[in-house]
Scaffold this motif. Structure first.
Motif, mmCIF file in Angstrom:
data_model
loop_
_atom_site.group_PDB
_atom_site.id
_atom_site.type_symbol
_atom_site.label_atom_id
_atom_site.label_comp_id
_atom_site.label_asym_id
_atom_site.label_seq_id
_atom_site.Cartn_x
_atom_site.Cartn_y
_atom_site.Cartn_z
ATOM 1 N N TRP A 72 0.833 -1.207 0.000
ATOM 2 C CA TRP A 72 0.000 0.000 0.000
ATOM 3 C C TRP A 72 0.873 1.264 0.000
ATOM 4 O O TRP A 72 1.979 1.261 0.558
ATOM 5 N N GLY A 73 0.332 2.299 -0.597
ATOM 6 C CA GLY A 73 0.975 3.630 -0.524
ATOM 7 C C GLY A 73 2.213 3.774 -1.383
ATOM 8 O O GLY A 73 3.004 4.689 -1.190
ATOM 9 N N GLN A 74 2.400 2.900 -2.352
ATOM 10 C CA GLN A 74 3.582 2.990 -3.230
ATOM 11 C C GLN A 74 3.193 3.167 -4.691
ATOM 12 O O GLN A 74 3.986 2.927 -5.591
ATOM 13 N N GLY A 75 1.936 3.522 -4.906
ATOM 14 C CA GLY A 75 1.493 3.788 -6.272
ATOM 15 C C GLY A 75 1.147 2.539 -7.084
ATOM 16 O O GLY A 75 0.873 2.630 -8.284
ATOM 17 N N PHE A 76 1.128 1.370 -6.439
ATOM 18 C CA PHE A 76 0.882 0.139 -7.207
ATOM 19 C C PHE A 76 -0.555 0.060 -7.741
ATOM 20 O O PHE A 76 -0.775 -0.388 -8.870
ATOM 21 N N ALA A 77 -1.545 0.466 -6.921
ATOM 22 C CA ALA A 77 -2.929 0.378 -7.395
ATOM 23 C C ALA A 77 -3.150 1.309 -8.585
ATOM 24 O O ALA A 77 -3.807 0.935 -9.568
ATOM 25 N N SER A 78 -2.587 2.505 -8.501
ATOM 26 C CA SER A 78 -2.720 3.455 -9.620
ATOM 27 C C SER A 78 -2.102 2.852 -10.881
ATOM 28 O O SER A 78 -2.683 2.932 -11.978
ATOM 29 N N GLU A 79 -0.950 2.244 -10.716
ATOM 30 C CA GLU A 79 -0.241 1.635 -11.856
ATOM 31 C C GLU A 79 -1.034 0.448 -12.424
ATOM 32 O O GLU A 79 -1.145 0.278 -13.643
ATOM 33 N N LYS B 126 -10.804 5.792 -4.353
ATOM 34 C CA LYS B 126 -11.437 6.825 -5.185
ATOM 35 C C LYS B 126 -10.359 7.588 -5.965
ATOM 36 O O LYS B 126 -10.499 7.886 -7.136
ATOM 37 N N ARG B 127 -9.273 7.863 -5.265
ATOM 38 C CA ARG B 127 -8.161 8.610 -5.875
ATOM 39 C C ARG B 127 -7.547 7.809 -7.042
ATOM 40 O O ARG B 127 -7.219 8.368 -8.075
ATOM 41 N N VAL B 128 -7.432 6.500 -6.842
ATOM 42 C CA VAL B 128 -6.894 5.631 -7.895
ATOM 43 C C VAL B 128 -7.734 5.777 -9.168
ATOM 44 O O VAL B 128 -7.213 5.919 -10.271
ATOM 45 N N VAL C 243 -10.006 8.241 -9.976
ATOM 46 C CA VAL C 243 -10.019 9.618 -10.510
ATOM 47 C C VAL C 243 -8.724 9.901 -11.281
ATOM 48 O O VAL C 243 -8.738 10.462 -12.380
ATOM 49 N N LYS C 244 -7.608 9.450 -10.705
ATOM 50 C CA LYS C 244 -6.317 9.660 -11.383
ATOM 51 C C LYS C 244 -6.269 8.965 -12.743
ATOM 52 O O LYS C 244 -5.508 9.344 -13.617
ATOM 53 N N ASN C 245 -7.073 7.926 -12.886
ATOM 54 C CA ASN C 245 -7.088 7.195 -14.152
ATOM 55 C C ASN C 245 -8.235 7.603 -15.069
ATOM 56 O O ASN C 245 -8.590 6.882 -15.993
HETATM 57 C C1 LIG Z 1 -7.325 0.999 -2.041
HETATM 58 C C2 LIG Z 1 -5.995 0.383 -2.433
HETATM 59 C C3 LIG Z 1 -6.215 -0.474 -3.684
HETATM 60 C C4 LIG Z 1 -5.008 1.530 -2.742
HETATM 61 O O1 LIG Z 1 -3.780 0.940 -3.146
HETATM 62 P P1 LIG Z 1 -2.403 1.753 -3.124
HETATM 63 O O2 LIG Z 1 -1.423 1.011 -3.966
HETATM 64 O O3 LIG Z 1 -2.041 2.051 -1.732
HETATM 65 O O4 LIG Z 1 -2.798 3.093 -3.879
HETATM 66 P P2 LIG Z 1 -1.768 4.128 -4.502
HETATM 67 O O5 LIG Z 1 -0.463 4.042 -3.783
HETATM 68 O O6 LIG Z 1 -1.782 3.974 -5.981
HETATM 69 O O7 LIG Z 1 -2.425 5.514 -4.051
HETATM 70 C C5 LIG Z 1 -3.520 6.069 -4.704
HETATM 71 C C6 LIG Z 1 -3.755 7.469 -4.191
HETATM 72 O O8 LIG Z 1 -4.424 7.407 -2.924
HETATM 73 C C7 LIG Z 1 -3.686 8.131 -1.963
HETATM 74 N N1 LIG Z 1 -3.784 7.386 -0.722
HETATM 75 C C8 LIG Z 1 -3.228 6.205 -0.424
HETATM 76 N N2 LIG Z 1 -3.590 5.816 0.806
HETATM 77 C C9 LIG Z 1 -4.379 6.811 1.297
HETATM 78 C C10 LIG Z 1 -5.097 6.985 2.511
HETATM 79 N N3 LIG Z 1 -5.054 6.075 3.489
HETATM 80 N N4 LIG Z 1 -5.830 8.119 2.663
HETATM 81 C C11 LIG Z 1 -5.878 9.037 1.682
HETATM 82 N N5 LIG Z 1 -5.248 8.904 0.488
HETATM 83 C C12 LIG Z 1 -4.512 7.805 0.303
HETATM 84 C C13 LIG Z 1 -2.264 8.193 -2.487
HETATM 85 O O9 LIG Z 1 -1.573 9.305 -1.967
HETATM 86 C C14 LIG Z 1 -2.505 8.281 -3.969
HETATM 87 O O10 LIG Z 1 -2.819 9.578 -4.382
HETATM 88 P P3 LIG Z 1 -1.725 10.553 -5.067
HETATM 89 O O11 LIG Z 1 -1.140 9.763 -6.210
HETATM 90 O O12 LIG Z 1 -2.486 11.730 -5.469
HETATM 91 O O13 LIG Z 1 -0.689 10.794 -4.021
HETATM 92 C C15 LIG Z 1 -5.408 -0.495 -1.300
HETATM 93 O O14 LIG Z 1 -5.321 0.282 -0.140
HETATM 94 C C16 LIG Z 1 -6.249 -1.737 -1.003
HETATM 95 O O15 LIG Z 1 -6.043 -2.800 -1.600
HETATM 96 N N6 LIG Z 1 -7.198 -1.620 -0.055
HETATM 97 C C17 LIG Z 1 -8.078 -2.738 0.352
HETATM 98 C C18 LIG Z 1 -9.022 -3.198 -0.772
HETATM 99 C C19 LIG Z 1 -9.741 -2.058 -1.433
HETATM 100 O O16 LIG Z 1 -10.120 -1.077 -0.809
HETATM 101 N N7 LIG Z 1 -9.954 -2.212 -2.742
HETATM 102 C C20 LIG Z 1 -10.690 -1.245 -3.520
HETATM 103 C C21 LIG Z 1 -12.138 -1.566 -3.418
HETATM 104 S S1 LIG Z 1 -13.036 -0.465 -4.465
#
Ligand SMILES: CC(C)(COP(=O)(O)OP(=O)(O)OC[C@H]1O[C@@H](n2cnc3c(N)ncnc32)[C@H](O)[C@@H]1OP(=O)(O)O)[C@@H](O)C(=O)NCCC(=O)NCCS
Length: 232
Positions: A155-162, A197-199, A201-203
């Protein structure tokens, strides 16, 4: 679990979906999952490995934002059943996202059970679950309902966005090469799931939830729907 494809069923658009991004290899999980096959030796062993790995990925934190029947603790048996249920649905595809960097090397070829498990555990980054929905009035177009989840340690390393960027790009490419078309991609996100949501919107996804949120939060649906139109 079905081993053969029923030819009377409409073809799945995502069957065989496979793409890579800078850091990820993403591939449909079906026996045989090419990435782990050499290490796991047999289809059954590979399923055992996948069950252990998916059970460790589906922690309570990860499943909390998901549908209620997917929440709660996972044993390897429950994870195996979860995967089988998804794979058995003809219009549902389970994709595994694995790290390009981790889990490569000697363990991939050794065939040793512990090595196979270690390689798979090290390499798994997340999962994509995609549901295909026929577009009303169209004989061949589909909407894709997209779900994804990542292992907590990534989490928090941009993997979901990618990952989502790669998926969208695969869909656009598919539309350019096949007569069956993906009309749109839809993501339903819990209103409190800011990161997801951010993931989206960014896409390029747009919120299609109607009305403006009420100030006290009452009467709001718990889920917000996001939409990315690819055609039309
Ligand atoms: C939701 C999830 C997929 C995000 O994955 P991730 O790899 O951490 O996401 P990213 O690192 O690509 O971050 C996406 C954006 O969200 C932001 N973000 C990440 N964690 C955050 C948090 N806890 N609160 C607010 N923003 C957050 C990041 O800063 C990034 O925005 P930015 O690029 O403008 O800085 C992951 O936390 C997850 O698997 N959660 C459990 C399952 C889930 O919720 N799935 C989605 C169901 S719809």
């Amino acid at each position: 679990m079905a081993d053969t494809v029923d030819s009377s069923l409409p073809a799945s658009i995502l069957h065989g979906c496979c793409f890579e991004t800078d850091r990820l290899l993403v591939q449909e999980f079906k026996p045989t999952f090419a990435r782990w096959h050499s290490a796991a030796e047999s289809k059954e062993h590979e399923f055992d490995v996948a069950s252990v790995v998916v059970a460790s990925l589906l922690t309570e934190e990860v499943t909390k934002p998901l549908p209620p029947h997917w929440q709660g603790p996972y044993s390897p048996d429950r994870a195996r059943q979860w995967m089988c249920d998804l794979i058995d649905e003809p219009m549902t595809t389970l994709l595994f996202a694995v790290s390009k960097e981790r889990g490569t090397g000697d363990t991939e070829r050794s065939g040793d059970e512990d090595d196979a498990l270690k390689m798979a555990s090290d390499s798994i980054v997340g999962l994509v679950i995609a549901f295909e929905l026929a577009v009303e009035g169209s004989g061949f177009q589909k909407d894709i309902r997209l779900g994804y989840l990542l292992s907590e340690r990534f989490w928090g390393q941009g993997f979901a966005s990618e990952l989502v960027r790669g998926f969208v790009s695969w869909c656009r490419q598919f539309n350019g090469t096949d007569t069956r078309q993906i009309a749109s991609i839809i993501g339903g996100v819990a209103r409190t799931n800011v990161a997801s949501k951010r993931v989206l919107v960014k896409n390029g996804f747009q919120s299609i939830s109607s009305g403006s949120p009420s100030t006290d939060g009452e009467d709001e649906p718990e889920e917000e729907e996001f939409h990315l139109q690819l055609i039309g």
